[in-house]
Design an enzyme around this catalytic site. Sequence first.
Site, PDB file in Angstrom:
ATOM      1  CE  LYS A   1      -2.331  -1.206   3.486  1.00 31.45           C
ATOM      2  NZ  LYS A   1      -2.181  -2.637   3.622  1.00 31.45           N
ATOM      3  CB  THR A   2       3.804   2.360   1.920  1.00 30.04           C
ATOM      4  OG1 THR A   2       3.018   2.334   3.151  1.00 30.04           O
ATOM      5  CG2 THR A   2       4.774   3.487   2.087  1.00 30.04           C
TER       6      THR A   2
ATOM      7  CG  ASP B   1      -0.098   3.274   6.598  1.00 29.72           C
ATOM      8  OD1 ASP B   1      -0.910   2.678   6.292  1.00 29.72           O
ATOM      9  OD2 ASP B   1       1.187   2.792   7.089  1.00 29.72           O
TER      10      ASP B   1
ATOM     11  CB  THR C   1      -4.895  -3.467   8.139  1.00 28.99           C
ATOM     12  OG1 THR C   1      -5.291  -2.861   9.272  1.00 28.99           O
ATOM     13  CG2 THR C   1      -3.571  -3.380   7.417  1.00 28.99           C
TER      14      THR C   1
ATOM     15  NE  ARG D   1       6.747  -4.927   5.421  1.00 29.98           N
ATOM     16  CZ  ARG D   1       5.366  -4.199   5.710  1.00 29.98           C
ATOM     17  NH1 ARG D   1       4.893  -4.619   6.401  1.00 29.98           N
ATOM     18  NH2 ARG D   1       5.445  -2.829   5.091  1.00 29.98           N
TER      19      ARG D   1
END
Length: 371
Positions: free
Chosen positions: A72-73, A117, A166, A225
């Site tokens: 997302k970032t 965020d 989220t 990640r």
Amino acid sequence: MTDQHPEEAPLVAPAADPEDRAVEAALRPKNLDDFVGQKRVRRQLSLVLEASRLRGRSADHVLLSGPPGLGKTTLAMIIAAEMNAPLRITSGPAIQHAGDLAAILSSLTEGEVLFLDEIHRMSRPAEEMLYMAMEDFRVDIIVGKGPGATAIPLELPPFTLVGATTRAGLLPGPLRDRFGFTGHLEFYSTEELELVLRRSAMLMDMKVNSAAFAEIAGRSRGTPRISNRLLRRVRDWALVHGIDLIDARSASAALDMYEVDARGLDRLDRGVLTALITKFNGGPVGLSTLAIAVGEEPETVETVAEPYLVREGMLGRTPRGRIATAAAWRHLGIEMPPNVAAAMPEDLFSVTPEDLMAAETTVDSWAQPDS
């Protein structure tokens, strides 16, 4: 409460640690063409950005939702790069008062991208101020208190808000409706993770064969990640053992040493399943009792281990407590007694939509701002 291994716990956790953030800055793709996976979101987002460029206007506000660690970032940064606009980054927990948001909004330049965020964790007063800012590019600054208070309108330059969450279900309807584009990020397939790993290995100047990429991707829980984190641990293992070309055997040996098995389960995951099966005959058992059995806090079991175990169909949540499914017995190589199989509800042999929703909801309580 017990001896814990904090250095092992985050290895397959999707939340970012300081090392992740430092490495991700170097590995992060800079445009949509380099971004791997999420084909549907990429295609739709590309259309939104191209239309905005053709109109010569700021892009519509964008909401990105999904579990941590999926990009997302990264997509927020790509949006700013594709629009050739500066990027401002903040988070919902950092905005506790409407004044905090007003200070950020009033300093934006025309066309700037504001990345917010964990937007669902923003305070309610700031949230209400954001409604007007997103729709009318204006905020009202309240001066004074009580009957003598006055509202001074402050015009804002057009900007693009990129919100990430989220837990999209916690966003109020009026806020969700003000986003022109909403994209939900899904977990990656093994093939997509292999592409992520190939790109990362190239940037890290590593020599890895195809079988090793497949081995690492299969243990990465569908999360880029985690893939990159495991790749770094494999790199360290190969460096210490003097191995130049990493193959499947080397990758497997390295990840086995870190106790990440072929399904991506770590020490805590297997401990939960083992306790359920060997101490409670597969359950059901209450969360607190299960946590004591594995020597962890209930919050650790619920927020770190359960989301992935539920998603993999190895653990079920019932009104009477947690229960190990047939898949858990098979994974641990333990034969399920006939009486346990007969007593187990049929719907626990597969993952239900409610289980997945519960798993994703649980992640948020420990997830940090992600990339």
